[in-house]
Design a protein around this motif. Structure first.
Motif, PDB file in Angstrom:
ATOM      1  N   GLN A  86      55.895  43.767  42.350  1.00 22.61           N
ATOM      2  CA  GLN A  86      55.041  44.310  41.213  1.00 22.61           C
ATOM      3  C   GLN A  86      55.930  44.764  39.991  1.00 22.61           C
ATOM      4  O   GLN A  86      55.251  45.117  39.049  1.00 22.61           O
TER       5      GLN A  86
ATOM      6  N   SER B 196      56.594  45.084  50.262  1.00 23.42           N
ATOM      7  CA  SER B 196      56.248  44.179  51.143  1.00 23.42           C
ATOM      8  C   SER B 196      56.346  42.841  50.922  1.00 23.42           C
ATOM      9  O   SER B 196      57.058  42.162  51.696  1.00 23.42           O
ATOM     10  N   ARG B 197      55.829  42.171  49.798  1.00 22.51           N
ATOM     11  CA  ARG B 197      56.208  40.785  49.598  1.00 22.51           C
ATOM     12  C   ARG B 197      57.491  40.481  49.449  1.00 22.51           C
ATOM     13  O   ARG B 197      58.037  39.078  49.730  1.00 22.51           O
TER      14      ARG B 197
ATOM     15  N   THR C 146      48.521  55.429  40.981  1.00 27.58           N
ATOM     16  CA  THR C 146      48.830  54.134  41.808  1.00 27.58           C
ATOM     17  C   THR C 146      49.476  53.075  40.840  1.00 27.58           C
ATOM     18  O   THR C 146      49.503  53.299  39.811  1.00 27.58           O
ATOM     19  N   SER C 147      49.869  52.043  41.460  1.00 28.04           N
ATOM     20  CA  SER C 147      50.699  51.214  40.915  1.00 28.04           C
ATOM     21  C   SER C 147      50.341  49.990  40.179  1.00 28.04           C
ATOM     22  O   SER C 147      50.790  49.220  39.247  1.00 28.04           O
TER      23      SER C 147
ATOM     24  N   PRO D 232      54.824  52.861  46.135  1.00 33.72           N
ATOM     25  CA  PRO D 232      54.844  51.166  46.195  1.00 33.72           C
ATOM     26  C   PRO D 232      54.996  50.735  44.777  1.00 33.72           C
ATOM     27  O   PRO D 232      55.088  51.414  43.776  1.00 33.72           O
TER      28      PRO D 232
ATOM     29  N   ASP E 199      52.265  43.082  55.385  1.00 34.36           N
ATOM     30  CA  ASP E 199      51.124  42.328  54.747  1.00 34.36           C
ATOM     31  C   ASP E 199      51.167  40.977  54.719  1.00 34.36           C
ATOM     32  O   ASP E 199      51.214  40.204  53.995  1.00 34.36           O
TER      33      ASP E 199
ATOM     34  N   LYS F 116      43.830  53.437  53.466  1.00 35.71           N
ATOM     35  CA  LYS F 116      43.250  53.937  52.318  1.00 35.71           C
ATOM     36  C   LYS F 116      41.757  54.395  52.677  1.00 35.71           C
ATOM     37  O   LYS F 116      40.770  53.982  51.910  1.00 35.71           O
TER      38      LYS F 116
ATOM     39  N   GLN G 146      49.616  46.820  56.195  1.00 29.29           N
ATOM     40  CA  GLN G 146      48.525  47.092  55.342  1.00 29.29           C
ATOM     41  C   GLN G 146      47.212  46.364  55.959  1.00 29.29           C
ATOM     42  O   GLN G 146      47.064  45.123  56.325  1.00 29.29           O
TER      43      GLN G 146
ATOM     44  N   LYS H 290      55.166  49.855  56.917  1.00 28.99           N
ATOM     45  CA  LYS H 290      53.768  50.045  56.395  1.00 28.99           C
ATOM     46  C   LYS H 290      52.831  48.970  56.598  1.00 28.99           C
ATOM     47  O   LYS H 290      52.791  48.159  55.620  1.00 28.99           O
TER      48      LYS H 290
END
Ligand SMILES: O=c1ccn([C@@H]2O[C@H](COP(=O)(O)O)[C@@H](O)[C@H]2O)c(=O)[nH]1
Length: 328
Positions: free
Chosen positions: A260, A283-284, A185-186, A255, A20, A112, A78, A76
């Protein structure tokens, strides 16, 4: 899902690195190093900033992929981060997916998608590839098709219901690929819709979970999981554990670990009794590890900055693997 599960077993690591990139996540000297090259290649000066960032994203992604290949089974990418740059970004998206696939990684395209059936059939070509002159019906591409995307799976939004999903299931069967449907979802606002009560006493996300099990029912692979996976956020450990029981044939993409706030303990219940059944994304936490390492200097060369990106991504991916192994 068998290819993904085989790759997880080979690496002994149920984690996926999210690609990402943003301008803030790529060292400034790396972006700057492409200024001359891009200035000579664009048609108009207005195109230069996006084109420069796109080339920098590709170099950055290749560095991350080289760093984590062999440690993780999958990446993955994004698509939002690439679409933000226009056509140059889309090119880099497909090039990134191709490069990752060449390094033996399973490529999960986080796109998505969600639309009416006829449009979903066109979107589903991301799994099957395209044949010149073929209709937009899923599965019409098939053998001999040109596959410009190089992805093994896509994420899909179920809000439109069965006719928005079926083309992806058909395409996945045709092309030996997979899809992951959003279930729980997160994100912080996820409960606004997903936790609503239905007349039968269940929640909206539970109803979606039952649909997902049904959509995948005739695609069960050798490892006991279907081609139709579910996205379940690491930020919902209790619901994730309950969904694992409710969805015995559905593999989870999880995720929300790391940036997060999700932890290894939070995701433990989303795995089955054999320590399979889920893959956790960060990701981050991986691609931005260079920023929090304390080893970055603004006066570094671009090459040194990329070497730092390589080292810190590898360290972060290894630490995440060990963190997950400790709870499984
Ligand atoms: O419920 C969801 C569904 C998708 N995502 C995506 O995963 C990554 C998370 O990035 P981090 O940097 O590890 O937070 C990102 O691409 C999201 O779009 C999600 O976070 N939650």
């Amino acid at each position: 899902m068998d290819r993904l599960i085989d790759a997880i077993e080979r690496t002994q690591n149920p984690s996926v690195v999210g690609l990402d990139p943003t301008e803030a996540l790529v060292p400034a000297q790396v972006v700057a190093s492409f200024a001359d090259e891009v200035r000579d290649s664009v048609d108009t000066p207005e195109e230069a900033p996006a084109a420069q960032l796109a080339v920098a994203f590709y170099e950055f992604n290749r560095t991350i992929i080289d760093a984590v290949a062999g440690i993780v089974p999958a990446v993955k990418p994004q698509i939002a981060m690439y679409e933000a740059l226009g056509p140059a970004g889309i090119d880099v998206y497909t090039m990134t997916c191709e490069y990752a696939a060449e390094q033996g990684l399973y490529v999960l395209a986080d796109v998505k998608r969600g639309d009416i059936g006829s449009t979903a059939a066109a979107y589903a070509h991301m799994l099957t590839g395209v044949n010149a002159g073929a209709s937009a019906e899923a599965g019409s591409a098939g053998a001999g098709a040109h596959d410009p995307w190089h992805v093994d799976a896509v994420t899909v939004n179920p809000y439109l219901g069965t006719d928005g999903i079926t083309p992806f299931v058909d395409a996945a069967k045709t092309a030996d690929k997979d899809l992951f449907v959003l279930v729980r979802t997160s994100n912080p606002s996820s409960s606004e819709l997903q936790m609503l009560d239905l007349a039968d006493g269940s929640k909206v996300y539970e109803h979606v979970a039952d649909l997902v099990e049904r959509w995948g029912a005739d695609t069960i692979g050798e490892h006991g999981y279907s081609r139709v996976g579910a996205v379940v956020g690491a930020t919902h450990p209790q619901e994730g554990r309950a969904l694992r029981e409710r969805m015995p044939r559905t593999f989870f993409l999880v995720p929300g670990y790391g940036a997060q706030g999700g932890t290894a303990a939070d995701v433990r219940g989303m795995f089955d009794a054999n320590g399979s059944g889920a893959i956790v994304n960060s990701s981050r936490g991986i691609i931005g590890a260079w920023r929090t390492s304390g080893r970055y200097r603004k006066d570094m060369s671009a090459d040194d900055a990329l070497a730092l990106v390589f080292d810190t991504a590898r360290e972060a991916a290894t630490a995440m693997r060990d963190d997950l192994r400790a709870v499984l």
